[in-house]
Design a protein around this motif. Structure first.
Motif, PDB file in Angstrom:
ATOM      1  N   ARG A  64      11.963  -6.873  36.622  1.00  0.00           N
ATOM      2  CA  ARG A  64      11.716  -6.530  35.220  1.00  0.00           C
ATOM      3  C   ARG A  64      12.336  -7.555  34.294  1.00  0.00           C
ATOM      4  O   ARG A  64      13.246  -8.291  34.664  1.00  0.00           O
ATOM      5  CB  ARG A  64      12.293  -5.144  34.892  1.00  0.00           C
ATOM      6  N   ASP A  65      11.839  -7.566  33.068  1.00  0.00           N
ATOM      7  CA  ASP A  65      12.494  -8.324  32.016  1.00  0.00           C
ATOM      8  C   ASP A  65      13.939  -7.830  31.914  1.00  0.00           C
ATOM      9  O   ASP A  65      14.184  -6.624  31.860  1.00  0.00           O
ATOM     10  CB  ASP A  65      11.753  -8.085  30.698  1.00  0.00           C
ATOM     11  N   PRO A  66      14.923  -8.724  31.923  1.00  0.00           N
ATOM     12  CA  PRO A  66      16.327  -8.294  31.887  1.00  0.00           C
ATOM     13  C   PRO A  66      16.657  -7.378  30.716  1.00  0.00           C
ATOM     14  O   PRO A  66      17.576  -6.541  30.821  1.00  0.00           O
ATOM     15  CB  PRO A  66      17.093  -9.617  31.778  1.00  0.00           C
ATOM     16  N   ARG A  67      15.924  -7.505  29.625  1.00  0.00           N
ATOM     17  CA  ARG A  67      16.189  -6.640  28.472  1.00  0.00           C
ATOM     18  C   ARG A  67      15.831  -5.186  28.759  1.00  0.00           C
ATOM     19  O   ARG A  67      16.315  -4.276  28.079  1.00  0.00           O
ATOM     20  CB  ARG A  67      15.419  -7.163  27.258  1.00  0.00           C
ATOM     21  N   GLU A  68      14.971  -4.965  29.750  1.00  0.00           N
ATOM     22  CA  GLU A  68      14.568  -3.605  30.107  1.00  0.00           C
ATOM     23  C   GLU A  68      15.457  -2.974  31.177  1.00  0.00           C
ATOM     24  O   GLU A  68      15.396  -1.759  31.387  1.00  0.00           O
ATOM     25  CB  GLU A  68      13.131  -3.606  30.628  1.00  0.00           C
ATOM     26  N   VAL A  69      16.260  -3.773  31.853  1.00  0.00           N
ATOM     27  CA  VAL A  69      16.984  -3.284  33.028  1.00  0.00           C
ATOM     28  C   VAL A  69      17.908  -2.103  32.714  1.00  0.00           C
ATOM     29  O   VAL A  69      17.892  -1.091  33.435  1.00  0.00           O
ATOM     30  CB  VAL A  69      17.741  -4.435  33.712  1.00  0.00           C
ATOM     31  N   PRO A  70      18.734  -2.138  31.648  1.00  0.00           N
ATOM     32  CA  PRO A  70      19.595  -0.973  31.398  1.00  0.00           C
ATOM     33  C   PRO A  70      18.804   0.309  31.146  1.00  0.00           C
ATOM     34  O   PRO A  70      19.180   1.386  31.631  1.00  0.00           O
ATOM     35  CB  PRO A  70      20.388  -1.390  30.149  1.00  0.00           C
ATOM     36  N   LEU A  71      17.692   0.206  30.406  1.00  0.00           N
ATOM     37  CA  LEU A  71      16.878   1.393  30.137  1.00  0.00           C
ATOM     38  C   LEU A  71      16.188   1.872  31.406  1.00  0.00           C
ATOM     39  O   LEU A  71      16.060   3.078  31.640  1.00  0.00           O
ATOM     40  CB  LEU A  71      15.859   1.094  29.046  1.00  0.00           C
ATOM     41  N   TRP A 113      16.966 -13.725  40.088  1.00  0.00           N
ATOM     42  CA  TRP A 113      16.741 -12.516  39.285  1.00  0.00           C
ATOM     43  C   TRP A 113      17.707 -11.394  39.678  1.00  0.00           C
ATOM     44  O   TRP A 113      18.115 -10.591  38.833  1.00  0.00           O
ATOM     45  CB  TRP A 113      15.295 -12.025  39.452  1.00  0.00           C
ATOM     46  N   ARG A 114      18.101 -11.335  40.950  1.00  0.00           N
ATOM     47  CA  ARG A 114      18.923 -10.220  41.442  1.00  0.00           C
ATOM     48  C   ARG A 114      20.220 -10.037  40.670  1.00  0.00           C
ATOM     49  O   ARG A 114      20.780  -8.932  40.635  1.00  0.00           O
ATOM     50  CB  ARG A 114      19.254 -10.417  42.923  1.00  0.00           C
ATOM     51  N   ARG A 115      20.712 -11.088  40.032  1.00  0.00           N
ATOM     52  CA  ARG A 115      21.997 -10.971  39.330  1.00  0.00           C
ATOM     53  C   ARG A 115      21.945  -9.951  38.195  1.00  0.00           C
ATOM     54  O   ARG A 115      22.987  -9.426  37.776  1.00  0.00           O
ATOM     55  CB  ARG A 115      22.422 -12.335  38.783  1.00  0.00           C
ATOM     56  N   HIS A 116      20.758  -9.657  37.676  1.00  0.00           N
ATOM     57  CA  HIS A 116      20.638  -8.703  36.571  1.00  0.00           C
ATOM     58  C   HIS A 116      20.915  -7.265  37.017  1.00  0.00           C
ATOM     59  O   HIS A 116      21.163  -6.400  36.172  1.00  0.00           O
ATOM     60  CB  HIS A 116      19.240  -8.798  35.954  1.00  0.00           C
ATOM     61  N   LEU A 117      20.882  -7.012  38.313  1.00  0.00           N
ATOM     62  CA  LEU A 117      21.185  -5.670  38.811  1.00  0.00           C
ATOM     63  C   LEU A 117      22.650  -5.481  39.149  1.00  0.00           C
ATOM     64  O   LEU A 117      23.112  -4.357  39.326  1.00  0.00           O
ATOM     65  CB  LEU A 117      20.339  -5.370  40.063  1.00  0.00           C
ATOM     66  N   ILE A 364      -4.024  -1.650  29.313  1.00  0.00           N
ATOM     67  CA  ILE A 364      -2.591  -1.838  29.098  1.00  0.00           C
ATOM     68  C   ILE A 364      -2.353  -2.270  27.653  1.00  0.00           C
ATOM     69  O   ILE A 364      -3.075  -3.109  27.121  1.00  0.00           O
ATOM     70  CB  ILE A 364      -2.061  -2.911  30.072  1.00  0.00           C
ATOM     71  N   ASP A 365      -1.353  -1.698  27.026  1.00  0.00           N
ATOM     72  CA  ASP A 365      -0.971  -2.079  25.658  1.00  0.00           C
ATOM     73  C   ASP A 365       0.112  -3.148  25.731  1.00  0.00           C
ATOM     74  O   ASP A 365       1.242  -2.879  26.096  1.00  0.00           O
ATOM     75  CB  ASP A 365      -0.494  -0.868  24.857  1.00  0.00           C
ATOM     76  N   ALA A 366      -0.249  -4.381  25.392  1.00  0.00           N
ATOM     77  CA  ALA A 366       0.646  -5.520  25.590  1.00  0.00           C
ATOM     78  C   ALA A 366       1.175  -6.067  24.270  1.00  0.00           C
ATOM     79  O   ALA A 366       0.445  -6.139  23.276  1.00  0.00           O
ATOM     80  CB  ALA A 366      -0.087  -6.629  26.337  1.00  0.00           C
ATOM     81  N   THR A 367       2.436  -6.463  24.273  1.00  0.00           N
ATOM     82  CA  THR A 367       3.050  -7.144  23.135  1.00  0.00           C
ATOM     83  C   THR A 367       3.239  -8.622  23.476  1.00  0.00           C
ATOM     84  O   THR A 367       3.181  -9.010  24.638  1.00  0.00           O
ATOM     85  CB  THR A 367       4.421  -6.530  22.796  1.00  0.00           C
ATOM     86  N   PRO A 368       3.499  -9.470  22.476  1.00  0.00           N
ATOM     87  CA  PRO A 368       3.656 -10.906  22.754  1.00  0.00           C
ATOM     88  C   PRO A 368       4.813 -11.234  23.682  1.00  0.00           C
ATOM     89  O   PRO A 368       4.754 -12.221  24.421  1.00  0.00           O
ATOM     90  CB  PRO A 368       3.877 -11.507  21.359  1.00  0.00           C
ATOM     91  N   ASP A 369       5.882 -10.429  23.658  1.00  0.00           N
ATOM     92  CA  ASP A 369       7.026 -10.705  24.526  1.00  0.00           C
ATOM     93  C   ASP A 369       7.079  -9.794  25.745  1.00  0.00           C
ATOM     94  O   ASP A 369       8.044  -9.821  26.508  1.00  0.00           O
ATOM     95  CB  ASP A 369       8.343 -10.628  23.753  1.00  0.00           C
ATOM     96  N   ALA A 370       6.038  -8.972  25.923  1.00  0.00           N
ATOM     97  CA  ALA A 370       5.876  -8.130  27.112  1.00  0.00           C
ATOM     98  C   ALA A 370       6.969  -7.080  27.279  1.00  0.00           C
ATOM     99  O   ALA A 370       7.202  -6.583  28.383  1.00  0.00           O
ATOM    100  CB  ALA A 370       5.765  -8.981  28.383  1.00  0.00           C
ATOM    101  N   ILE A 371       7.656  -6.729  26.207  1.00  0.00           N
ATOM    102  CA  ILE A 371       8.560  -5.580  26.212  1.00  0.00           C
ATOM    103  C   ILE A 371       8.150  -4.648  25.081  1.00  0.00           C
ATOM    104  O   ILE A 371       7.502  -5.076  24.116  1.00  0.00           O
ATOM    105  CB  ILE A 371      10.051  -5.985  26.091  1.00  0.00           C
ATOM    106  N   PRO A 372       8.509  -3.373  25.163  1.00  0.00           N
ATOM    107  CA  PRO A 372       7.973  -2.410  24.206  1.00  0.00           C
ATOM    108  C   PRO A 372       8.659  -2.431  22.850  1.00  0.00           C
ATOM    109  O   PRO A 372       9.717  -3.038  22.659  1.00  0.00           O
ATOM    110  CB  PRO A 372       8.232  -1.069  24.899  1.00  0.00           C
ATOM    111  N   VAL A 373       8.027  -1.741  21.927  1.00  0.00           N
ATOM    112  CA  VAL A 373       8.647  -1.350  20.664  1.00  0.00           C
ATOM    113  C   VAL A 373       9.119   0.092  20.837  1.00  0.00           C
ATOM    114  O   VAL A 373       8.324   0.976  21.153  1.00  0.00           O
ATOM    115  CB  VAL A 373       7.656  -1.441  19.489  1.00  0.00           C
ATOM    116  N   SER A 435      11.498 -13.702  32.153  1.00  0.00           N
ATOM    117  CA  SER A 435      11.345 -13.309  33.536  1.00  0.00           C
ATOM    118  C   SER A 435      12.680 -13.090  34.230  1.00  0.00           C
ATOM    119  O   SER A 435      12.740 -12.522  35.319  1.00  0.00           O
ATOM    120  CB  SER A 435      10.530 -14.349  34.304  1.00  0.00           C
ATOM    121  N   GLY A 436      13.754 -13.561  33.599  1.00  0.00           N
ATOM    122  CA  GLY A 436      15.074 -13.377  34.198  1.00  0.00           C
ATOM    123  C   GLY A 436      15.425 -14.380  35.254  1.00  0.00           C
ATOM    124  O   GLY A 436      16.438 -14.237  35.945  1.00  0.00           O
ATOM    125  N   TYR A 437      14.598 -15.410  35.446  1.00  0.00           N
ATOM    126  CA  TYR A 437      14.852 -16.386  36.493  1.00  0.00           C
ATOM    127  C   TYR A 437      15.789 -17.493  36.037  1.00  0.00           C
ATOM    128  O   TYR A 437      16.234 -18.289  36.812  1.00  0.00           O
ATOM    129  CB  TYR A 437      13.533 -17.028  36.967  1.00  0.00           C
TER     130      TYR A 437
END
Length: 437
Positions: A64-71, A113-117, A364-373, A435-437
Motif C-alpha cells: 500500500r501507499d505508506p500514507r495509508e498503512v496506519p489506517l 517496502w517492508r520497512r513501512h510495516l 474504480i474512483d481514482a484520485t491523482p495521488d491514488a489515496i482517498p479524500v 509506492s513506498g519503494y
C-alpha cells in the motif's frame, strides 16, 4: 447479492446524512450510529451495488501507499471482529497474500517496502523457490521471489457491505435504497441538510461517500474534486483445488472464495474510458498516467456520450444523473478477461478444468495521488467527503468509516488524517503517488 430490507420512511431531521450505500458509507453510518448519533444513509440504487460488491475482496496492508498503512492497520483490526460486531457472516479469513516478482529489481523494491510495516509490528518477508511453492501448490510460476504478508486476508464483498449496513440499522440508523440525494441544502453558508428525490431532510452534517459519482455531486456544490473512473474487470470460477493464499503477478491475480471457486483479475491491466473529464483533469492526472501507463488501456467508448450528456449543474427540483442510472454496471473488458484467464491456466493447470461462472466490470474512483479524500470541506462547513479510494477501498473501509466519524464528531482521530485532506488539491501541496519503494 443478499436481500437487503431498507427503511421506508424518510425522516425530517437527523444529525448526519451519509450519501452512498457502499462499504465506506455504510461503515461511516455504523460508526456514527454506534456513538449515539441519528443517521440517514441514502443509496440511489442498492446497498453495495457498485464497486463495493465488484472488487477483488482483498483485505491487505501489503504494497500500500505508506500514507495509508496506519489506517489500514486499524482497518485490519476491525475486520477481525466484524462478523461478531455485525452478527453477520463476512467471509473474512486471514489467509495471507503473495506479491510475485519476475525480476530481481522489482523484488528489491518489494523488500524496501517492508520497512513501512515495522512500526506496526506486522510480519512481511521475502520468499524464494521452495517457500513460494509451499504456498502455491500446483503452480508453474517463473518468479525470482515474492513478498508475503501472512496477516493479509480476504472477505466476501457481497456479504460485507450488507452486514455493515444491517448493523447500522440495528444501531439506529435509517438506511434507504432507491433514494438519490440531489444536492446539499445550504443555509447561512453552511450545511443545513440535503434535497433528495423524495423531499428534504434537515441535518447538521453531510458525508459524501458516493464512489465514482462523487465528483459529479461535488461539482454541483461548486467544488472541484479531481476524480476519474477506471474500469476493472473481474471473473469468478467454479470450485478449484487451489491455494488458500492469494496471489498477485503481472499476468493475473486471484483469491479463494467462500464457495470454493476463485475471484480472478488481471494483475496489471485496467481500462480508462476517454471522457470529457479526461481533458478537464488531464494535467492533474498526467504524473499518474506517466507512472502507470503500462497498466492503463485507454479507449473511446460510449462513456464519452453518456458523460458528455450529463448535466453538471442542476436545481434541487430537477431529476439528476443519479436517478437516470441507479447502478453503474459497466461491461467487462473481453480482452483483459481472455488475457488473465490464459495466464492463470498456464501458471496453474488445475484451472484449465474449471469454468468461468461469471464476469463483471466495476468502476474504480481514482484520485491523482491514488489515496482517498477523508476530510471535512472548509468551503462548506458541515460537509465532508470520503471518496477516491482508487481501487483500495474495500479493505480499508472499516478504518475509513471510523476516521470519517471521528472527523464529523470532532473526536480524536484514529490516525492522522492530514494526508487525506481535501484541501491538498488546492493548498499548493505536491500531488504525488507514493509506492513506498
Amino acid at each position: 447479492m443478499p436481500l437487503f430490507e431498507p427503511d421506508l420512511r424518510l425522516p425530517d431531521k437527523v444529525d448526519v446524512v451519509v450519501i452512498g450505500g457502499g462499504i465506506v458509507g455504510a461503515s461511516t453510518a455504523l460508526e456514527l450510529a454506534e456513538r449515539g448519533h441519528s443517521v440517514l444513509l441514502c443509496e440511489k440504487g442498492q446497498i453495495g451495488g457498485e464497486q463495493s460488491s465488484r472488487n477483488w475482496g482483498w483485505v491487505r496492508i501489503s504494497r500500500r501507499d505508506p500514507r495509508e498503512v496506519p489506517l489500514m492497520a486499524e482497518s485490519m483490526r476491525l475486520f477481525e471482529g466484524l462478523a461478531q460486531r455485525t452478527g453477520r457472516k463476512t467471509g473474512y479469513v486471514r489467509s495471507g497474500i503473495v506479491f510475485g516478482s519476475g525480476t530481481e529489481g522489482y523484488l528489491a523494491k518489494l523488500d524496501r517496502w517492508r520497512r513501512h510495516l515495522e512500526p506496526h509490528g506486522i510480519e512481511s518477508r521475502i520468499l524464494r523457490g521452495a517457500e513460494i511453492d509451499r504456498l502455491m501448490p500446483g503452480g508453474n510460476l517463473n518468479l525470482k521471489g515474492a513478498l508475503y504478508t501472512p496477516m493479509d486476508g480476504r472477505a466476501e464483498p457481497q456479504w460485507v457491505t450488507h452486514a455493515i449496513a444491517e448493523a447500522a440499522q440495528k444501531a439506529g440508523a435509517v438506511v434507504m435504497t432507491s433514494l438519490a440525494v440531489r444536492s446539499l441544502d445550504i443555509a447561512a453558508g453552511r450545511v443545513a441538510g440535503v434535497a433528495t428525490e423524495k423531499g428534504r431532510v434537515h441535518a447538521d452534517a453531510v458525508v459524501l461517500a458516493g464512489g465514482a459519482w462523487s465528483r459529479l455531486f461535488a461539482g454541483n456544490a461548486g467544488l472541484q474534486l479531481p476524480q476519474l473512473k477506471v474500469l476493472n474487470t473481474v471473473l469468478r470460477t467454479t470450485p478449484v483445488d487451489g491455494p488458500e493464499t492469494a496471489l498477485w503477478t503481472g499476468g493475473f491475480a486471484f483469491r479463494k472464495r467462500a464457495d470454493g471457486g476463485y475471484t480472478v483479475a488481471s494483475g496489471s491491466g485496467n481500462t480508462v474510458d476517454i471522457v470529457p473529464d479526461s481533458f478537464r483533469l488531464g494535467l492533474t492526472f498526467l504524473p499518474t498516467y506517466l507512472e502507470d501507463w503500462k497498466s492503463l488501456h485507454f479507449r473511446l467508448s460510449s462513456r464519452w456520450a453518456i458523460e458528455a450528456g450529463q448535466a453538471r449543474h442542476w436545481r434541487p427540483d430537477e431529476m439528476t444523473a443519479f436517478e437516470a442510472c441507479r447502478v453503474l454496471d459497466p461491461a467487462p473488458s473481453g480482452r483483459i478477461l481472455k488475457s488473465c484467464w490464459a495466464a492463470l491456466g498456464r501458471a496453474f493447470p488445475a484451472f484449465q478444468k474449471a469454468d468461468i461462472v461469471q464476469s463483471w466490470g466495476g468502476m474504480i474512483d481514482a484520485t491523482p495521488d491514488a489515496i482517498p479524500v477523508i476530510s471535512a470541506v472548509e468551503q462548506i462547513p458541515g460537509f465532508h467527503i470520503a471518496t477516491g479510494f482508487s481501487g483500495h477501498g474495500f479493505g480499508i473501509a472499516p478504518g475509513a468509516g471510523k476516521l470519517m466519524a471521528d472527523i464529523v464528531t470532532g473526536a480524536p482521530p484514529v490516525v492522522d488524517p492530514s494526508a487525506f485532506r481535501f484541501s491538498r488539491f488546492t493548498d499548493g501541496s505536491r500531488i504525488r503517488t507514493d509506492s513506498g519503494y
